[in-house]
Design a protein around this motif. Structure first.
Motif, PDB file in Angstrom:
ATOM      1  N   ASP A  75     134.414 -16.653 -32.287  1.00  0.00           N
ATOM      2  CA  ASP A  75     133.266 -17.391 -31.492  1.00  0.00           C
ATOM      3  C   ASP A  75     134.017 -18.750 -31.420  1.00  0.00           C
ATOM      4  O   ASP A  75     133.895 -19.735 -32.756  1.00  0.00           O
ATOM      5  CB  ASP A  75     132.329 -17.288 -32.618  1.00  0.00           C
ATOM      6  CG  ASP A  75     131.084 -16.982 -31.492  1.00  0.00           C
ATOM      7  OD1 ASP A  75     131.058 -18.496 -30.516  1.00  0.00           O
ATOM      8  OD2 ASP A  75     130.202 -17.173 -32.620  1.00  0.00           O
ATOM      9  N   ARG A  77     132.984 -20.875 -31.211  1.00  0.00           N
ATOM     10  CA  ARG A  77     131.669 -21.983 -31.285  1.00  0.00           C
ATOM     11  C   ARG A  77     131.981 -21.634 -32.681  1.00  0.00           C
ATOM     12  O   ARG A  77     131.105 -23.810 -33.281  1.00  0.00           O
ATOM     13  CB  ARG A  77     130.075 -21.431 -31.224  1.00  0.00           C
ATOM     14  CG  ARG A  77     129.769 -20.726 -29.935  1.00  0.00           C
ATOM     15  CD  ARG A  77     128.465 -20.159 -29.937  1.00  0.00           C
ATOM     16  NE  ARG A  77     128.442 -18.934 -30.432  1.00  0.00           N
ATOM     17  CZ  ARG A  77     126.875 -18.799 -30.843  1.00  0.00           C
ATOM     18  NH1 ARG A  77     125.790 -19.318 -30.537  1.00  0.00           N
ATOM     19  NH2 ARG A  77     127.562 -17.241 -31.321  1.00  0.00           N
ATOM     20  N   ALA A 111     135.157 -16.176 -39.002  1.00  0.00           N
ATOM     21  CA  ALA A 111     135.155 -14.905 -37.998  1.00  0.00           C
ATOM     22  C   ALA A 111     135.352 -14.049 -39.197  1.00  0.00           C
ATOM     23  O   ALA A 111     134.397 -12.945 -39.419  1.00  0.00           O
ATOM     24  CB  ALA A 111     136.596 -14.653 -36.464  1.00  0.00           C
ATOM     25  N   ARG A 151     124.870 -12.720 -31.435  1.00  0.00           N
ATOM     26  CA  ARG A 151     125.388 -14.558 -30.696  1.00  0.00           C
ATOM     27  C   ARG A 151     124.127 -15.364 -30.224  1.00  0.00           C
ATOM     28  O   ARG A 151     124.860 -15.887 -29.707  1.00  0.00           O
ATOM     29  CB  ARG A 151     126.300 -13.599 -30.482  1.00  0.00           C
ATOM     30  CG  ARG A 151     127.664 -13.592 -29.863  1.00  0.00           C
ATOM     31  CD  ARG A 151     128.386 -13.722 -31.556  1.00  0.00           C
ATOM     32  NE  ARG A 151     129.975 -12.663 -32.146  1.00  0.00           N
ATOM     33  CZ  ARG A 151     129.621 -12.356 -33.290  1.00  0.00           C
ATOM     34  NH1 ARG A 151     128.304 -11.613 -34.038  1.00  0.00           N
ATOM     35  NH2 ARG A 151     130.899 -11.823 -33.464  1.00  0.00           N
ATOM     36  N   SER A 154     125.108 -19.459 -34.176  1.00  0.00           N
ATOM     37  CA  SER A 154     126.827 -19.106 -35.321  1.00  0.00           C
ATOM     38  C   SER A 154     126.936 -19.699 -36.691  1.00  0.00           C
ATOM     39  O   SER A 154     125.448 -19.652 -37.162  1.00  0.00           O
ATOM     40  CB  SER A 154     127.730 -20.985 -33.587  1.00  0.00           C
ATOM     41  OG  SER A 154     126.988 -21.728 -34.420  1.00  0.00           O
TER      42      SER A 154
END
Length: 310
Positions: A75, A77, A111, A151, A154
């Motif tokens: 991600d 972010r 992640a 999502r 974050s």
């Protein structure tokens, strides 16, 4: 050796198109997956730790029916601000992972930890650098987990809001595989190893999986060899690499010595035969006549051979 590998009938045409310039390779999406280990329990066959695996639903567009580890895409972010961090510095992680910046390293490690929480309910984080949360089963935890999956939240913000420190010291980087250039969905995937934290339990929290198992790496590899379990080459290769270790701690200590040079499949057409290989992993080399059937010799459902999944 009989196994459940299957090669899609569209591959020869895609490989030819890539070679001729008619097909442009998709840029791989960064991803992370975690081989979560726990030491032997009563009744477990043989010595050594077991690894947590999930079976992807057969309805999934990518690797349906295949066994894999919890994991998913990075991600972006998760690199926009520093999070609470324990373990090796972000600069050390960047060097180990082969990425250019500390922010990129944070996103990859986030992640790995996020996907383990989303898909297995295990969280490698705690209120301090020396602790790990012991219970993530409450309704408020589940609401956050679902927001992460959607999502809407974050992982960096999740850690900040809960005042948690990411325990990067509980992870070891083990391997890196990249999906072949001719595939329409491509992933640049880092494989990590971690031990199940004291007091936490796994559960099938993934909507993409219909089954989860704890299984010794050697047993899983043997069942792949017999055609009983479908797996992608990166999964099989990492299972074989884990087999020599007698405990989860031994495997974690061995992570620093593992080669993180990216493994990328090479493909070519020799007349009407597709030759596919992964350098350094000769067991996966296959020569498949173009137009061959859509099942392996075992007759089992198809299993993609990319480095990750959605």
């Amino acid at each position: 050796m009989s196994n459940g590998q299957w090669y899609p009938p569209e591959w020869p045409a895609r490989i030819r198109a890539l070679a001729s310039g008619d097909l442009k390779a998709v840029t791989p999406r960064r991803a992370a997956t975690v081989m979560l280990l726990r030491d032997g329990r009563p009744g477990q066959r043989g010595p050594g730790p077991a690894v947590h695996m999930l079976r992807r639903r057969t309805s999934m567009a990518f690797a349906g029916g295949a066994y894999a580890y919890p994991g998913g895409g990075v991600d972006p972010r998760d690199d926009d601000h520093l999070v609470g961090w324990a373990g090796p510095s972000l600069e050390s992680w960047a060097e180990r992972l082969g990425v250019g910046t500390a922010a990129e390293a944070q996103a990859v490690v986030c992640a790995a930890v996020r996907e383990t929480y989303e898909e297995a309910g295990v969280l490698l984080a705690g209120p301090t650098a020396g602790t790990v949360v012991s219970d993530t089963t409450g309704a408020d935890w589940e609401a956050d987990r679902e927001a992460l999956v959607a999502r809407e939240l974050s992982f960096a913000d999740f850690l900040d809001r809960r005042g948690l420190v990411l325990r990067s010291d509980l992870l070891g980087a083990w391997a890196r595989w990249i999906t072949p250039a001719f595939e329409p969905r491509r992933y640049d995937t880092w494989f990590f190893v971690a031990a199940l934290p004291e007091g936490q339990r796994t559960r099938n929290a993934s909507t993409e999986a219909d089954r989860t198992v704890w299984i010794r790496p050697g047993d899983a590899a043997e069942r792949y060899d017999r055609g009983e379990l479908l797996m992608m080459p990166p999964t099989v290769a990492t299972l074989r690499a884990l087999t020599p270790y007698g405990t989860a701690a031994e495997a974690l200590r061995a992570a620093d010595a593992q080669d993180l040079a990216p493994v990328l499949a090479e493909a070519r057409m020799e007349g009407d035969t597709l030759v596919l290989s992964w350098p350094g992993h000769e067991e996966f080399t296959k020569s498949v006549p173009a137009g061959s059937g859509e099942a392996s010799a075992t007759g089992r459902p198809r299993a993609r051979t990319g480095a990750h999944r959605e």
